[in-house]
Design a protein around this motif. Structure first.
Motif, PDB file in Angstrom:
ATOM      1  N   PRO A  67       0.798  -1.186   0.026  1.00  0.00           N
ATOM      2  CA  PRO A  67      -0.125   0.214  -0.237  1.00  0.00           C
ATOM      3  C   PRO A  67       0.810   1.353  -0.184  1.00  0.00           C
ATOM      4  N   VAL A  68       2.015   1.148   0.662  1.00  0.00           N
ATOM      5  CA  VAL A  68       2.905   2.378   0.391  1.00  0.00           C
ATOM      6  C   VAL A  68       4.095   2.308  -0.034  1.00  0.00           C
ATOM      7  N   SER A  69       4.347   1.286  -0.919  1.00  0.00           N
ATOM      8  CA  SER A  69       5.796   0.842  -1.453  1.00  0.00           C
ATOM      9  C   SER A  69       5.782   1.772  -2.725  1.00  0.00           C
ATOM     10  N   THR A  70       7.102   1.345  -3.393  1.00  0.00           N
ATOM     11  CA  THR A  70       7.415   2.209  -4.655  1.00  0.00           C
ATOM     12  C   THR A  70       6.765   1.407  -5.707  1.00  0.00           C
ATOM     13  N   ASN A  71       6.792   2.254  -6.799  1.00  0.00           N
ATOM     14  CA  ASN A  71       6.343   1.564  -8.022  1.00  0.00           C
ATOM     15  C   ASN A  71       7.072   0.276  -8.446  1.00  0.00           C
ATOM     16  N   TRP A  72       8.412   0.332  -8.179  1.00  0.00           N
ATOM     17  CA  TRP A  72       9.179  -0.826  -8.510  1.00  0.00           C
ATOM     18  C   TRP A  72       8.528  -2.203  -7.584  1.00  0.00           C
ATOM     19  N   GLU A  73       8.622  -2.073  -6.485  1.00  0.00           N
ATOM     20  CA  GLU A  73       8.032  -2.967  -5.574  1.00  0.00           C
ATOM     21  C   GLU A  73       6.811  -3.365  -5.888  1.00  0.00           C
ATOM     22  N   ARG A  74       5.800  -2.561  -6.153  1.00  0.00           N
ATOM     23  CA  ARG A  74       4.365  -2.786  -6.401  1.00  0.00           C
ATOM     24  C   ARG A  74       4.575  -3.480  -7.763  1.00  0.00           C
ATOM     25  N   ALA A  75       5.447  -3.257  -8.893  1.00  0.00           N
ATOM     26  CA  ALA A  75       5.179  -3.843  -9.995  1.00  0.00           C
ATOM     27  C   ALA A  75       5.777  -5.251  -9.826  1.00  0.00           C
ATOM     28  N   CYS A  76       6.828  -5.637  -9.283  1.00  0.00           N
ATOM     29  CA  CYS A  76       7.474  -6.887  -8.955  1.00  0.00           C
ATOM     30  C   CYS A  76       6.204  -7.729  -8.236  1.00  0.00           C
TER      31      CYS A  76
ATOM     32  N   VAL B 287      -8.033   5.640 -13.193  1.00  0.00           N
ATOM     33  CA  VAL B 287      -8.877   6.497 -12.425  1.00  0.00           C
ATOM     34  C   VAL B 287      -8.435   7.319 -11.353  1.00  0.00           C
ATOM     35  N   GLY B 288      -8.310   8.679 -11.549  1.00  0.00           N
ATOM     36  CA  GLY B 288      -7.657   9.482 -10.600  1.00  0.00           C
ATOM     37  C   GLY B 288      -6.145   9.287 -10.433  1.00  0.00           C
ATOM     38  N   THR B 289      -5.490   8.963 -11.355  1.00  0.00           N
ATOM     39  CA  THR B 289      -4.099   8.783 -11.329  1.00  0.00           C
ATOM     40  C   THR B 289      -3.077   9.863 -11.560  1.00  0.00           C
ATOM     41  N   PRO B 290      -2.037   9.839 -10.766  1.00  0.00           N
ATOM     42  CA  PRO B 290      -1.222  11.100 -10.845  1.00  0.00           C
ATOM     43  C   PRO B 290      -0.238  10.846 -11.750  1.00  0.00           C
ATOM     44  N   HIS B 291      -0.666  10.947 -12.989  1.00  0.00           N
ATOM     45  CA  HIS B 291       0.266  10.458 -14.084  1.00  0.00           C
ATOM     46  C   HIS B 291       1.652  11.494 -14.172  1.00  0.00           C
ATOM     47  N   LYS B 292       1.262  12.786 -13.580  1.00  0.00           N
ATOM     48  CA  LYS B 292       2.295  13.724 -13.474  1.00  0.00           C
ATOM     49  C   LYS B 292       2.958  14.095 -12.106  1.00  0.00           C
ATOM     50  N   GLY B 293       2.262  13.156 -11.023  1.00  0.00           N
ATOM     51  CA  GLY B 293       2.658  13.335  -9.685  1.00  0.00           C
ATOM     52  C   GLY B 293       1.570  14.224  -9.240  1.00  0.00           C
ATOM     53  N   THR B 294       1.771  14.467  -7.840  1.00  0.00           N
ATOM     54  CA  THR B 294       0.447  15.257  -6.960  1.00  0.00           C
ATOM     55  C   THR B 294       1.481  15.954  -5.821  1.00  0.00           C
ATOM     56  N   THR B 295       0.622  17.109  -5.420  1.00  0.00           N
ATOM     57  CA  THR B 295       1.042  18.089  -4.631  1.00  0.00           C
ATOM     58  C   THR B 295       0.694  17.793  -3.159  1.00  0.00           C
ATOM     59  N   ILE B 296      -0.110  16.902  -3.058  1.00  0.00           N
ATOM     60  CA  ILE B 296      -0.392  16.410  -1.710  1.00  0.00           C
ATOM     61  C   ILE B 296       0.701  16.363  -0.767  1.00  0.00           C
TER      62      ILE B 296
ATOM     63  N   ASP C 133       7.419   8.362  -4.693  1.00  0.00           N
ATOM     64  CA  ASP C 133       6.856   8.070  -5.839  1.00  0.00           C
ATOM     65  C   ASP C 133       5.766   8.890  -6.607  1.00  0.00           C
ATOM     66  N   ASN C 134       4.924   9.293  -5.719  1.00  0.00           N
ATOM     67  CA  ASN C 134       3.714  10.087  -6.188  1.00  0.00           C
ATOM     68  C   ASN C 134       3.886  11.327  -6.213  1.00  0.00           C
ATOM     69  N   SER C 135       5.131  11.928  -5.907  1.00  0.00           N
ATOM     70  CA  SER C 135       5.368  13.285  -6.006  1.00  0.00           C
ATOM     71  C   SER C 135       5.649  13.713  -7.481  1.00  0.00           C
ATOM     72  N   ILE C 136       5.822  14.947  -7.782  1.00  0.00           N
ATOM     73  CA  ILE C 136       6.031  15.479  -9.059  1.00  0.00           C
ATOM     74  C   ILE C 136       7.534  15.006  -9.571  1.00  0.00           C
ATOM     75  N   LYS C 137       8.478  15.139  -8.550  1.00  0.00           N
ATOM     76  CA  LYS C 137       9.569  14.724  -8.784  1.00  0.00           C
ATOM     77  C   LYS C 137       9.715  13.052  -8.873  1.00  0.00           C
ATOM     78  N   GLY C 138       9.118  12.565  -8.104  1.00  0.00           N
ATOM     79  CA  GLY C 138       9.146  11.015  -8.157  1.00  0.00           C
ATOM     80  C   GLY C 138       8.521  10.580  -9.667  1.00  0.00           C
ATOM     81  N   VAL C 139       7.531  11.049  -9.868  1.00  0.00           N
ATOM     82  CA  VAL C 139       6.887  10.694 -11.090  1.00  0.00           C
ATOM     83  C   VAL C 139       7.878  11.092 -12.406  1.00  0.00           C
ATOM     84  N   SER C 140       8.508  12.293 -12.328  1.00  0.00           N
ATOM     85  CA  SER C 140       9.546  12.621 -13.442  1.00  0.00           C
ATOM     86  C   SER C 140      10.719  11.536 -13.216  1.00  0.00           C
TER      87      SER C 140
END
Length: 513
Positions: free
Chosen positions: A76-85, A205-214, A294-301
């Motif tokens: 639930p709170v992991s990186t996209n690499w871990e989640r993809a694996c 659905v509601g995906t931060p394709h470019k990151g999020t400022t939250i 990974d959900n930040s703007i820098k992370g998605v970059s």
């Protein structure tokens, strides 16, 4: 008759497209894989709350209509690499936890071992081990579960992905790994290339394709108390991770980071270890190897540098949302009444000033409208927040910062826990580094659904995003249909949890008929 696909509400366009495509033959044997977002889960939380549907059960509803659904309980709170694996391993494991439609219960089995390869080998801030065991199987919802015995994701067993929030970026990374391979970091899972053809479609659905400022909103809120926040987070992690994975009500799946009970460790010993300044939670949080980054703007970059935006073999669709209303431009009608309740009677005070008494009544009648025309309501609220409220909080040692008012306010039906984030994101300015990453034509980054900025939901690359109004409904095999995001549009009534069916008000949104 063709139904229009140019409605201002993206859900109406989705409904109309579905109606138009009813004439095409449908293969319901191709599973729909539901991929959760940040903080998501698989089986019902506490046995009652579904990630997909809340008190309702969307996977079960789909099964009743003849579809086959796979729910994936990834980190639930992991990186996209871990989640993809994890996602790859669950879909190629060959066995599932089963859903019993007669009892609505899930028989969960924890026997999946996940290998994260050598992705973290060169980074001292990574997890303590690359292999974790005892993970949950994916959950199969099907009217014919026997047909999926030994089923594995492959060229012959393709899937549709429906992804909420971070799930969209996780699947994007997975498809990129399947297409390009990653033999140098994981030869077992991603040693082969050209396997992006295993996926038929991806819907985000509601995906931060470019990151999020939250992420920035939360950091600003706790900017004066980061160490305290990490300790509180560590204590929470200790509570939910003390039991074995099978006994956890909510599994963070961070055991490979040593965020779990070690041997016969007592709870107090585990809590102290996790809360220590050099403990595993502090290490995890301060690294770039977590879902926050990974959900930040820098992370998605960073993801953009490692993953392709789309595969030319896959259909892509995206839905955007926001749950805001504009901040009032005019002074509210109760302004004069509020001024009359000010602790000091201003008019009486002015009357005591020599030579002024005679004009007070005139000023009281015509002066306030003039003054209010010079000062904006928004500016007064900002002043009250920054010059009064935040100063008071600092003075009494409250290590939090109230965000200033912005362009938008939350809708009245927003999920209560998201009221502060909708408000905070609605007034947060992008930093110069973020603007540089996002490039020109920024759009409106204040509009949001409480977790993700609406501008970020369309797709990872604007050049690969097309309006659903241009989607040809006469054929599904035309040139240019795959490899681009067909954007349904924006729905302005749903927050981030509404998008997966967790409605606070029953009629937050109604499907058109």
């Amino acid at each position: 008759m063709d139904l229009p696909l140019d409605n201002s509400d993206g859900l109406v366009n989705l409904h109309n497209l579905a109606k138009q495509l009813n004439s095409f033959p449908e293969d319901k044997t191709v599973p729909i894989v539901l991929v959760p977002g940040f903080s998501g889960w698989g089986s019902p939380l506490f046995g009652a709350v579904n990630y997909w549907g809340g008190v309702e059960n969307i996977p079960q509803r789909l099964v009743e209509r003849g579809y086959t659904v796979i729910v994936t309980p990834i980190g639930p709170v992991s990186t996209n690499w871990e989640r993809a694996c994890e996602l790859y391993r669950q879909l190629t494991f060959g066995k599932f936890s089963s859903f019993n439609p007669s009892t609505s219960e899930i028989e969960e089995i924890h026997d999946v071992t996940v290998d994260y390869g050598n992705y973290f080998d060169s980074d001292s801030s990574g997890p303590s081990t690359a292999i974790t065991s005892g993970r949950k199987r994916a959950i199969l919802f099907s009217q014919s579960p026997k047909e999926y015995d030994d089923w594995k994701w492959s060229e012959d067993h393709k899937v549709h992905f429906i992804c909420h929030s971070q799930g969209g970026n996780t699947v994007r990374y997975l498809i990129s790994l399947m297409k390009l391979g990653a033999r140098d970091v994981h030869s077992e899972y991603f040693g082969a290339e050209g396997r992006d053809t295993w996926t038929v479609s991806v819907t985000t659905v509601g995906t931060p394709h470019k990151g999020t400022t939250i992420i920035d909103v939360l950091q600003n809120f706790i900017s004066n108390s980061t160490d305290q926040a990490i300790k509180l987070l560590a204590r929470t992690f200790a509570v939910v991770s003390f039991q074995s994975p099978k006994q956890r009500a909510y599994d963070l799946q961070l055991d490979h980071w040593d965020i779990c009970r070690q041997g016969r460790e007592s709870f107090q010993e585990m809590r102290q270890r996790l809360e220590s300044n050099d403990g595993p939670v502090s290490k995890w949080f301060k690294s770039n190897h977590n879902g926050f980054y990974d959900n930040s703007i820098k992370g998605v970059s960073d993801l953009n540098k490692r993953a392709i935006p789309t595969s030319t073999h896959v259909y892509y669709f995206s839905l955007s949302f926001h749950s805001t209303i504009s901040f009032p431009c005019q002074w509210p009608p109760w302004t004069a009444e509020a001024l009359n309740t000010f602790p000091i009677a201003l008019v009486d005070f002015v009357r005591r000033i020599p030579l002024v008494n005679g004009i007070v009544d005139v000023v009281a009648k015509v002066g306030w409208p003039f003054i209010l025309s010079l000062v904006k309501f928004h500016d007064v609220v900002r002043w009250a927040t920054e010059a009064v409220a935040n100063r008071l909080l600092r003075e009494i040692n409250y290590n939090v910062t109230v965000p200033p008012p912005g362009k938008y306010l939350p809708r009245k039906d927003v999920f209560p826990l998201m009221l502060p984030t909708v408000y905070g994101m609605g007034g947060l300015d992008l930093g110069d580094d973020q603007k540089e990453i996002l490039g020109e034509n920024l759009g409106d980054w204040y509009l949001n659904d409480g977790i993700v900025n609406t501008e970020s939901m369309r797709g990872p690359d604007d050049s690969l995003v097309k309006s659903i109004s241009g989607f040809p409904t006469s054929t599904l095999d035309g040139d240019g249909l795959r490899g681009v995001y067909w954007h349904f549009g924006v729905n302005d009534q749903m927050d981030h949890v509404d998008e997966i069916g967790v409605f606070i008000e029953e009629y937050t949104v109604r499907c058109p008929v």
